[in-house]
Write an enzyme that holds these catalytic residues in place. Structure first.
Site, PDB file in Angstrom:
ATOM      1  N   HIS A  66      -9.321  -2.051  -9.161  1.00  0.00           N
ATOM      2  CA  HIS A  66      -9.384  -0.987  -8.159  1.00  0.00           C
ATOM      3  C   HIS A  66      -8.542   0.228  -8.538  1.00  0.00           C
ATOM      4  CE1 HIS A  66      -9.451   1.024  -4.316  1.00  0.00           C
ATOM      5  NE2 HIS A  66      -8.149   0.934  -4.225  1.00  0.00           N
ATOM      6  N   ASP A 120       0.825  -1.202   0.000  1.00  0.00           N
ATOM      7  CA  ASP A 120       0.000   0.000   0.000  1.00  0.00           C
ATOM      8  C   ASP A 120       0.862   1.256   0.000  1.00  0.00           C
ATOM      9  OD1 ASP A 120      -2.365   1.331  -0.014  1.00  0.00           O
ATOM     10  OD2 ASP A 120      -2.850   0.992   2.077  1.00  0.00           O
TER      11      ASP A 120
END
Length: 551
Positions: free
Chosen positions: A396, A262
């Protein structure tokens, strides 16, 4: 990944470019030679807001680099001492506490705010902290860090006589827009009184006037920092909710709970951030009010240097996500079922667990891509194929950051700074065995933008939750014969209504026109609010009792 376009939390990559004349604070602690240095988490998420989330165990720990690299000679017209530091460059941290409070005595609060103001970490100080971390890392030491920030919700702003800085959704509050964000309403919820089915009792009922952020390099120091902040405000506030975030341990550092790396696709703010190949760029006004590129005309002077913070507590159902991938592997010659599941997850997210983009590594993970800041974001969803043979339209990272493939539909304001952090324990063996979540874990999603209608809210409502996006003609100017509608973001997209089925297309590389029905939400919002994060000069005015008229 859970971070709308995940930069949410944990572990952004960052190689520091020093500023001139940096101050030094804090005494480094020497680590035993056998102890690995912690990697500092810089984070963020655009999210259910949530963004990029993987499954299973990550392939490697987060690298020492991060995507936000402050320029050595920043734009001198931007007063970094007037900007709170989690807006930019965002706090380096391994632990963070969000103290949500109500104001019980406005006059006393203003006085105490003047005292607390000296503790707030400015952008200048946050950049200095990055330098300290780099210096300590080279010496095998760790620097104790205490970093603070404060912001106010619409109710807190009204209590303190602060008008609107030019953001309607901020002044409405998040509850009023929660259902359109995709939060499922509970029985009894109405258009004027939203009751989230999955919101916790505290988030349903508590009155939140403001939030104090306390971030540090360790949970112990973070806990002490939070206690110090609360003591400064004393009886002028009531602590309503405290949310505790912490970077995941060991090889999971830098990865959100689904397992994906992330915090690797933050925007490069012009005049402040060194741009890497393929890194999306934005004017500073997309993040910070009143600066060049701010899409809202007529900001009051006191808002210049501020930002809007979107906070979302995003619960992640990790065992269920893993089971879904296990049950739905892509069946392709040469792939084992496990590899087929990993490929399905990568195509749902748009990146492999290592962070490597599937637009550059469409068939198998290539961790070398995520080790190179000049490669990890150097793609545009258009070369060599603007379709979805390499990356699905619903992936995404493509839904939340369309890049060149949707250039005509792309709003420059739809870039956000993410600064989230994971919360909760690692998945327990009993949960893995039962393939069902029993413990609360997820992402404390934070994003910063100058206007919600162009930032987090826009990304979630208009892109992630919109099955028709990208629409024919928005993908580089030519129709690509989309299969009906592309579908929802499979990670943070939210279907509304009684049936929460999410239909997505393109996740099977062998049949990109096929669709996949997802019957449950893997990411569920448990609460949230919007906050105005004032510039430092405005904090002085608030503490002095000034009335700040809005627009």
């Amino acid at each position: 990944m859970l971070a709308l376009r995940s930069v949410s939390a944990a572990g952004r990559r960052c190689k520091f470019t020093p500023l001139r004349g940096l101050a030094t604070t804090g005494t480094p602690r020497t680590l035993p030679s056998s102890t690995a240095l912690p990697r500092y988490q810089f984070s963020s998420i655009r999210s259910r807001g949530m963004a990029q989330v993987p499954v299973g165990q990550p392939t490697k720990p987060v690298p020492e680099d991060r995507s936000i690299v402050p320029l050595k000679n920043p734009d001198l017209s931007i007063d970094l001492k007037n900007i709170q530091g989690d807006i930019y460059p965002t706090f380096p941290k391994k632990a963070e506490r969000f103290i949500f409070f109500s104001i019980t005595n406005p006059a006393a609060f203003r006085k105490n705010l003047g005292i607390f103001r000296k503790q707030i970490t400015t952008a200048t100080a946050a950049i200095e902290n990055l330098q300290k971390i780099e210096d300590a890392r080279s010496k095998g030491t760790v620097v104790p860090l205490t970093q603070y920030q404060i912001g106010f919700s619409f109710t807190g702003m009204k209590t303190l006589n602060i008008g609107s800085p030019g953001d309607g959704e901020l002044m409405d509050g998040q509850k009023q827009h929660a259902e359109s964000l995709g939060d499922e309403p509970a029985p009894g919820s109405t258009s004027t009184n939203f009751i989230g089915k999955h919101w916790t009792k505290d988030w349903r009922e508590k009155k939140i006037d403001g939030v104090i952020l306390a971030a540090s390099e360790s949970d112990t120091n973070c806990k002490d920092a939070a206690a110090k902040a609360i003591a400064i405000f004393g009886n002028s506030i009531k602590v309503e909710i405290t949310e505790v975030g912490q970077a995941r341990p060991d090889k999971n550092k830098g990865h959100e709970h689904f397992g994906y790396l992330d915090g690797i696709s933050q925007p490069a703010i012009k005049g402040l951030v060194q741009k890497h190949a393929g890194q999306l760029e934005c004017d500073p006004g997309a993040i910070i009010m009143g600066l060049k590129g701010d899409g809202f005309q007529g900001r009051p002077g006191w808002a210049v240097g501020g930002s809007v913070m979107a906070f979302r507590k995003l619960h992640q159902r990790v065992p269920e996500f893993d089971k879904f991938l296990e049950d739905n592997p892509i069946r392709k010659p040469g792939l084992t079922p496990k590899e087929g599941s990993e490929l399905r997850g990568a195509r749902m997210v748009g990146r492999w667990k290592s962070g490597a983009p599937i637009d550059l590594a469409p068939d198998r993970d290539d961790p070398t891509l995520s080790d190179d800041l000049e490669k990890i974001n150097n793609f545009d969803f258009q070369t060599p194929d603007p379709g979805q043979s390499r990356c699905p339209f619903t992936a995404h990272i493509r839904k939340t950051a369309p890049r060149l493939a949707n250039k005509r539909a792309f709003s420059p304001g739809a870039l956000i700074m993410r600064a989230g952090i994971p919360y909760g324990p690692e998945v327990a063996p009993t949960e893995r065995q039962a393939k069902k979540t029993s413990l609360d874990r997820g992402l404390l999603f934070v994003s910063y933008q100058s206007r919600l209608e162009e930032g987090f809210s826009f990304i979630q409502k208009v892109w992630a939750n919109n099955p028709a996006f990208p629409f024919p003609g928005a993908t580089g100017g030519t129709s690509l014969n989309l299969p009906g509608t592309p579908g929802l973001d499979p990670i943070i997209g939210n279907a509304t209504g009684q049936v929460r089925t999410r239909r997505v297309s393109g996740t099977d590389a062998t049949a990109t026109a096929s669709t996949l029905d997802i019957q449950e939400d893997f990411v569920v919002a448990e609460g949230g609010e919007y906050f105005f994060v004032p510039p430092m000069k405005t904090i002085d005015r608030i503490s002095n009792g000034d009335r700040l008229p809005g627009v």
